[in-house]
Design a protein around this motif. Structure first.
Motif, short mmCIF file in Angstrom:
data_model
loop_
_atom_site.label_atom_id
_atom_site.label_comp_id
_atom_site.label_asym_id
_atom_site.label_seq_id
_atom_site.Cartn_x
_atom_site.Cartn_y
_atom_site.Cartn_z
N GLU A 227 105.20 30.15 -25.82
CA GLU A 227 104.22 30.31 -24.74
C GLU A 227 103.03 29.35 -24.93
OE1 GLU A 227 101.14 33.65 -23.00
OE2 GLU A 227 103.01 34.35 -23.91
N GLN A 228 102.54 29.22 -26.16
CA GLN A 228 101.44 28.31 -26.43
C GLN A 228 101.85 26.86 -26.16
OE1 GLN A 228 100.80 29.62 -30.50
NE2 GLN A 228 98.78 30.45 -29.96
N ILE A 229 103.06 26.52 -26.53
CA ILE A 229 103.56 25.16 -26.27
C ILE A 229 103.60 24.88 -24.78
CG2 ILE A 229 105.60 23.66 -26.43
CD1 ILE A 229 106.16 25.03 -29.18
N GLU A 230 104.08 25.86 -24.01
CA GLU A 230 104.14 25.71 -22.56
C GLU A 230 102.74 25.52 -21.96
OE1 GLU A 230 105.75 25.33 -18.81
OE2 GLU A 230 106.83 25.40 -20.71
N VAL A 231 101.80 26.36 -22.36
CA VAL A 231 100.44 26.29 -21.83
C VAL A 231 99.80 24.94 -22.20
CG1 VAL A 231 98.10 27.25 -22.05
CG2 VAL A 231 100.06 28.77 -21.75
N LEU A 232 99.94 24.53 -23.44
CA LEU A 232 99.37 23.25 -23.87
C LEU A 232 100.01 22.08 -23.13
CD1 LEU A 232 99.04 23.86 -27.71
CD2 LEU A 232 97.17 23.51 -26.08
N GLY A 233 101.30 22.14 -22.94
CA GLY A 233 102.01 21.08 -22.22
C GLY A 233 101.49 20.93 -20.80
N VAL A 234 101.38 22.04 -20.10
CA VAL A 234 100.88 22.01 -18.72
C VAL A 234 99.44 21.52 -18.68
CG1 VAL A 234 100.29 23.46 -16.73
CG2 VAL A 234 102.48 23.78 -17.88
N THR A 235 98.62 22.00 -19.60
CA THR A 235 97.21 21.61 -19.65
C THR A 235 97.07 20.11 -19.90
OG1 THR A 235 96.59 23.79 -20.46
CG2 THR A 235 95.01 22.00 -20.82
N LEU A 236 97.82 19.59 -20.85
CA LEU A 236 97.74 18.16 -21.16
C LEU A 236 98.26 17.31 -20.00
CD1 LEU A 236 98.75 18.21 -24.93
CD2 LEU A 236 96.51 17.66 -23.97
N MET A 237 99.30 17.77 -19.31
CA MET A 237 99.81 17.04 -18.14
C MET A 237 98.76 16.99 -17.04
SD MET A 237 103.91 17.82 -17.75
CE MET A 237 103.60 19.37 -16.97
N ARG A 238 98.09 18.11 -16.80
CA ARG A 238 97.05 18.15 -15.76
C ARG A 238 95.87 17.26 -16.13
NH1 ARG A 238 97.17 24.59 -14.27
NH2 ARG A 238 99.10 24.50 -13.09
N LEU A 239 95.50 17.26 -17.40
CA LEU A 239 94.40 16.40 -17.84
C LEU A 239 94.77 14.93 -17.67
CD1 LEU A 239 91.62 16.00 -19.04
CD2 LEU A 239 92.61 16.34 -21.30
N GLU A 240 96.00 14.59 -17.99
CA GLU A 240 96.44 13.21 -17.83
C GLU A 240 96.43 12.81 -16.35
OE1 GLU A 240 99.93 10.17 -19.35
OE2 GLU A 240 100.17 12.31 -19.67
N GLU A 241 96.86 13.71 -15.47
CA GLU A 241 96.82 13.44 -14.03
C GLU A 241 95.38 13.26 -13.55
OE1 GLU A 241 98.83 16.75 -12.22
OE2 GLU A 241 100.81 16.09 -12.91
N ALA A 242 94.48 14.10 -14.03
CA ALA A 242 93.07 13.98 -13.65
C ALA A 242 92.50 12.65 -14.13
CB ALA A 242 92.27 15.15 -14.23
N MET A 243 92.86 12.23 -15.33
CA MET A 243 92.40 10.95 -15.85
C MET A 243 92.92 9.80 -14.99
SD MET A 243 90.35 11.07 -18.42
CE MET A 243 90.51 9.42 -19.07
N THR A 244 94.17 9.88 -14.58
CA THR A 244 94.76 8.85 -13.72
C THR A 244 94.01 8.79 -12.39
OG1 THR A 244 96.92 9.14 -14.76
CG2 THR A 244 96.89 8.09 -12.59
N ASP A 245 93.72 9.94 -11.81
CA ASP A 245 92.98 10.00 -10.54
C ASP A 245 91.58 9.41 -10.68
OD1 ASP A 245 95.20 11.21 -9.41
OD2 ASP A 245 94.34 13.23 -9.44
N LEU A 246 90.89 9.78 -11.76
CA LEU A 246 89.53 9.27 -11.96
C LEU A 246 89.52 7.76 -12.21
CD1 LEU A 246 88.05 12.18 -14.08
CD2 LEU A 246 87.29 11.45 -11.80
N CYS A 247 90.50 7.28 -12.96
CA CYS A 247 90.59 5.84 -13.20
C CYS A 247 90.82 5.11 -11.88
CB CYS A 247 91.71 5.52 -14.19
SG CYS A 247 91.27 5.86 -15.90
N ALA A 248 91.66 5.66 -11.04
CA ALA A 248 91.91 5.04 -9.73
C ALA A 248 90.65 5.05 -8.88
CB ALA A 248 93.05 5.77 -9.02
N ARG A 249 89.92 6.15 -8.92
CA ARG A 249 88.69 6.26 -8.13
C ARG A 249 87.67 5.19 -8.51
NH1 ARG A 249 83.57 9.03 -8.53
NH2 ARG A 249 82.80 9.45 -6.44
N PHE A 250 87.57 4.91 -9.79
CA PHE A 250 86.60 3.92 -10.27
C PHE A 250 87.23 2.55 -10.52
CE2 PHE A 250 84.61 7.99 -11.34
CZ PHE A 250 83.39 7.81 -10.71
#
Length: 94
Positions: A50-73
């Protein structure tokens, strides 16, 4: 002999992008460190499924947010890898 004065060259047109670059660089550094720590803990068997699943999803979302922010700037991942001179680059080459 007069000592040279140091000046900060702040361009009002690029200050937001430059500040964003610095902040995103720090966030990316922390993201990579957390990701490596998660992988180490997973390999050691100290995380539940369960912890692995939660961490995996969290890290994927953070990576997506970073990609979006990089594109914005209009920044690329290479823009976030600061050159530290003789020490090399801040972020490891993946």
């Amino acid at each position: 002999m007069e000592t040279p004065r140091w000046r900060v060259a702040a361009d009002p047109e690029t200050v937001e992008r430059d500040l964003s670059r610095l902040v995103l660089t720090l966030v990316e550094l922390v993201r990579q460190l957390v990701e490596r720590q998660c992988v180490r803990r997973m390999e050691q068997g100290s995380l539940t499924d369960e912890q692995i699943e939660v961490l995996g999803v969290t890290l994927m979302r953070l990576e997506e947010a970073m990609t979006d922010l990089c594109a914005r700037f209009e920044l690329t991942p290479q823009d976030l890898n600061l050159d530290l001179g003789p020490l090399g680059t801040l972020l490891p080459a993946d």
